[in-house]
Design a protein around this motif. Structure first.
Motif, short mmCIF file in Angstrom:
data_model
loop_
_atom_site.label_atom_id
_atom_site.label_comp_id
_atom_site.label_asym_id
_atom_site.label_seq_id
_atom_site.Cartn_x
_atom_site.Cartn_y
_atom_site.Cartn_z
N ILE A 21 57.13 32.77 5.46
CA ILE A 21 56.20 32.10 6.37
C ILE A 21 56.34 30.61 6.12
CG2 ILE A 21 53.82 31.90 7.16
CD1 ILE A 21 53.23 34.62 6.04
N SER A 22 56.88 29.89 7.09
CA SER A 22 57.27 28.50 6.85
C SER A 22 56.70 27.56 7.91
CB SER A 22 58.80 28.39 6.84
OG SER A 22 59.22 27.08 6.52
N GLY A 23 55.88 26.59 7.45
CA GLY A 23 55.43 25.50 8.31
C GLY A 23 54.19 25.77 9.13
N PHE A 24 53.17 26.45 8.55
CA PHE A 24 51.97 26.78 9.32
C PHE A 24 50.71 26.19 8.68
CE2 PHE A 24 55.07 29.87 10.68
CZ PHE A 24 54.88 29.88 12.05
N ASN A 25 49.60 26.33 9.39
CA ASN A 25 48.35 25.66 9.01
C ASN A 25 47.15 26.58 9.17
OD1 ASN A 25 46.48 23.57 8.43
ND2 ASN A 25 46.18 23.18 10.62
N PRO A 26 46.87 27.43 8.13
CA PRO A 26 47.66 27.74 6.93
C PRO A 26 48.64 28.87 7.24
CG PRO A 26 45.58 28.88 6.82
CD PRO A 26 45.57 28.10 8.12
N ALA A 27 49.14 29.53 6.18
CA ALA A 27 50.07 30.64 6.40
C ALA A 27 49.35 31.83 7.02
CB ALA A 27 50.72 31.04 5.08
N VAL A 28 48.17 32.18 6.49
CA VAL A 28 47.46 33.40 6.90
C VAL A 28 45.98 33.11 7.07
CG1 VAL A 28 46.91 35.80 6.27
CG2 VAL A 28 49.12 34.81 5.61
N ILE A 29 45.38 33.71 8.10
CA ILE A 29 43.93 33.65 8.32
C ILE A 29 43.39 35.06 8.45
CG2 ILE A 29 42.18 33.13 10.07
CD1 ILE A 29 42.62 30.71 8.56
N PHE A 30 42.28 35.35 7.74
CA PHE A 30 41.53 36.60 7.94
C PHE A 30 40.38 36.32 8.90
CE2 PHE A 30 42.45 38.27 3.35
CZ PHE A 30 43.79 38.36 3.66
N ASP A 31 40.08 37.29 9.74
CA ASP A 31 38.90 37.21 10.59
C ASP A 31 37.65 37.00 9.73
OD1 ASP A 31 36.47 38.68 11.97
OD2 ASP A 31 37.87 38.20 13.58
N SER A 32 36.69 36.27 10.25
CA SER A 32 35.47 35.95 9.49
C SER A 32 34.68 37.20 9.11
CB SER A 32 34.58 35.00 10.28
OG SER A 32 34.22 35.56 11.53
N LYS A 33 34.92 38.32 9.82
CA LYS A 33 34.21 39.57 9.50
C LYS A 33 34.84 40.31 8.32
CE LYS A 33 32.68 40.32 14.27
NZ LYS A 33 32.77 41.22 15.46
N VAL A 34 35.99 39.89 7.88
CA VAL A 34 36.66 40.54 6.75
C VAL A 34 36.02 40.07 5.45
CG1 VAL A 34 38.83 40.87 5.50
CG2 VAL A 34 38.83 40.76 8.01
N GLN A 35 35.33 40.95 4.78
CA GLN A 35 34.70 40.61 3.51
C GLN A 35 35.72 40.69 2.38
OE1 GLN A 35 31.26 43.09 2.89
NE2 GLN A 35 30.19 42.31 4.70
N ILE A 36 35.64 39.73 1.47
CA ILE A 36 36.59 39.71 0.36
C ILE A 36 36.07 40.61 -0.75
CG2 ILE A 36 37.84 38.24 -1.25
CD1 ILE A 36 38.45 37.90 1.78
N ASN A 37 36.53 41.84 -0.73
CA ASN A 37 36.17 42.81 -1.75
C ASN A 37 37.41 43.65 -2.09
OD1 ASN A 37 36.38 44.83 0.31
ND2 ASN A 37 34.24 44.47 0.88
N GLN A 38 37.26 44.52 -3.07
CA GLN A 38 38.40 45.30 -3.56
C GLN A 38 39.03 46.14 -2.44
OE1 GLN A 38 39.42 45.04 -6.74
NE2 GLN A 38 41.07 46.56 -6.69
N GLU A 39 38.20 46.79 -1.64
CA GLU A 39 38.72 47.67 -0.60
C GLU A 39 39.56 46.90 0.42
OE1 GLU A 39 37.12 50.81 2.84
OE2 GLU A 39 35.70 49.68 1.60
N ASN A 40 39.04 45.77 0.89
CA ASN A 40 39.77 45.00 1.90
C ASN A 40 41.05 44.37 1.34
OD1 ASN A 40 38.08 45.55 4.06
ND2 ASN A 40 36.71 43.84 3.61
N LEU A 41 40.97 43.90 0.10
CA LEU A 41 42.16 43.31 -0.50
C LEU A 41 43.26 44.34 -0.72
CD1 LEU A 41 40.57 40.81 -3.05
CD2 LEU A 41 41.69 40.29 -0.88
N GLU A 42 42.87 45.59 -0.94
CA GLU A 42 43.87 46.64 -1.08
C GLU A 42 44.44 47.06 0.27
OE1 GLU A 42 42.05 49.75 -3.31
OE2 GLU A 42 42.23 48.69 -5.23
N ASN A 43 43.70 46.78 1.35
CA ASN A 43 44.18 47.11 2.70
C ASN A 43 44.97 45.97 3.35
OD1 ASN A 43 43.17 49.72 2.84
ND2 ASN A 43 41.15 49.03 3.54
#
Length: 443
Positions: A343-365
């Motif tokens: 992934i080259s030259g973006f702002n930023p490389a990756v975006i998660f939807d605001s509804k995606v909670q940062i927890n163990q289950e989502n990070l594993e998915n």
């Protein structure tokens, strides 16, 4: 012969036999040879394909074959229906009519056998002397594989003055994940994506409810006004796909699609991208939550060996002007497993939807492993949240083998400025990368 001499000779023989493999850069698009050669065209405006000699219009309800010796005009909404098979010879040129939003739709139960050759691809293109994105409609392949929508989906809104007899040909979805819509291989789609009042833009190639027995590889969509590849539900594998400087998303997956995308390329230009925020890869499970059954599978994408490149002449300035967006977008209730991707030259490389909670289950998915993040203004963030410490700590763990670098395109890729035969593979032994996230945009 001494044992030590035998060992040395054995090691030398092993090295000779494996040197072609060692010479391959495992991240991004891969191949001993540049598989873009011969069948792709990065300057299609310079091509003249001749005037149409045959017209395709209405519905194709019997097995039909298109021949290379003719040039065809798609006039209005052309449907392959009633379980018919449309076969297209290698080298055949099909021109989409602009005034009538020329489009080709393969209905559920029908098939298309567009099996081109590396040296003789099938071409769908614009017939205008000055070609532009959105000159004609696009191509839709509809199947009866599952989606997560309530009931069947429909693409009827795309069509201009649709004959009521054809409404049934616009539906997609079912319960047959192994359905077969045919072969689509060594095909170029140029300047598609005509805008419609009811549904927005056509797409270069729309795959809706397409099953996993359909063969999809070596497909190039260039200068589309809508999305290049749009996948709605279904279950399929796509290999060696190319999206080049399209206005919409390069690869969009939605409505419970269960897909695998491998060894594929997306090149974006900040100067022609949609103001709505187009991405190289967008993985979402719905547009509106009320239109899907959340008890069904959400969208799931497995992606490996992709090269996602933003072709900015002045990246820092383009970012400051708001012309560069994130390369990858992951929505709520969606699953992504991405590996060995550049992934080259973006702002930023990756975006998660605001509804995606940062927890163990989502990070594993949502997995990123053996990645190469280059020249991005930040790596992985949640939408509208500038604090990404948790994500950086997680994906920056050495167990994922993700690398970060800041290298100009000329030093990163083999030869992307070659006008006839660009090579977007990574240079071997020319990459200075670390496991730490550098300050990618200079002050």
């Amino acid at each position: 012969m001494k044992t030590s001499t035998k060992i040395v000779l054995l090691l030398f023989a092993t090295l000779v036999m494996t040197s072609p493999l060692l010479g391959q850069q495992e991240k991004g698009i891969v191949g001993i040879d540049n598989w873009l050669n011969n069948w792709t065209q990065f300057k299609p405006h310079q091509e003249y394909y001749g005037e149409p000699t045959q017209i395709l219009t209405g519905s194709i309800t019997e097995d039909t074959k298109l021949h290379k010796r003719y040039t065809y005009l798609l006039l209005g909404n052309v449907f392959v229906a009633n379980k018919a098979t449309l076969t297209i010879e290698p080298g055949t040129v099909i021109i989409g009519d602009s005034k009538t939003n020329g489009s080709l739709t393969v209905a559920r139960g029908a098939k298309i056998i567009a099996d081109g050759l590396e040296t003789d691809p099938i071409i769908f293109t614009s017939g205008k002397s000055v070609k532009r994105a959105g000159d004609w409609g696009g191509i839709m392949i509809l199947g009866d594989a599952p989606t997560n929508k309530f009931g069947n989906g429909s693409v009827a809104a795309f069509y201009k003055q649709l004959d009521p007899a054809n409404y049934s040909h616009t539906n997609y979805g079912g319960d047959n994940a192994e359905s077969d819509s045919g072969v689509f291989r060594y095909v170029r789609i140029e300047y598609a994506g005509k805008r419609t009042k009811a549904a927005g833009y056509f797409n270069g190639l729309l795959l809706a409810g397409v099953g996993n027995k359909t063969k999809l590889s070596n497909i190039m969509v260039s200068f589309a006004a809508g999305d290049a590849f749009k996948v709605l539900g279904g279950a399929m594998e796509i290999d060696r796909a190319v999206s080049y400087k399209c206005n919409g998303n390069d690869f969009k997956f939605n409505y419970g699609a269960q897909c695998e995308l491998t060894n594929s390329l997306a090149v974006r230009s900040p100067y022609i991208s949609s103001s709505e925020g187009s991405r190289c890869v967008q993985v979402i499970s719905y547009e509106e939550p009320g239109e899907v059954d959340l008890s069904k599978k959400g969208t799931s994408l497995t992606a490996s060996n992709l090269t996602l490149l933003n072709d900015s002449e002045d990246l820092k300035n383009d970012i400051s002007m708001g012309l560069v967006k994130a390369g990858v977008y992951v929505g709520h209730f969606a699953t992504l497993d991405m590996e060995k991707t550049v992934i080259s030259g973006f702002n930023p490389a990756v975006i998660f939807d605001s509804k995606v909670q940062i927890n163990q289950e989502n990070l594993e998915n949502i997995k990123f492993s053996e990645m190469y993040f280059n020249n991005c203004n930040g790596n992985i963030f949640v939408e509208n949240n500038s604090n990404n410490d948790d994500l950086e700590n997680w994906y920056g763990n050495s167990a994922f083998f993700n690398l970060y670098s800041k290298s100009p395109n000329a030093e990163t890729f083999i030869d992307i400025d070659n006008p006839r035969r660009p090579d977007f593979r990574l240079k071997i032994n020319k990459i200075i990368a670390t496991n730490n996230d550098p300050d990618l945009i200079d002050d």
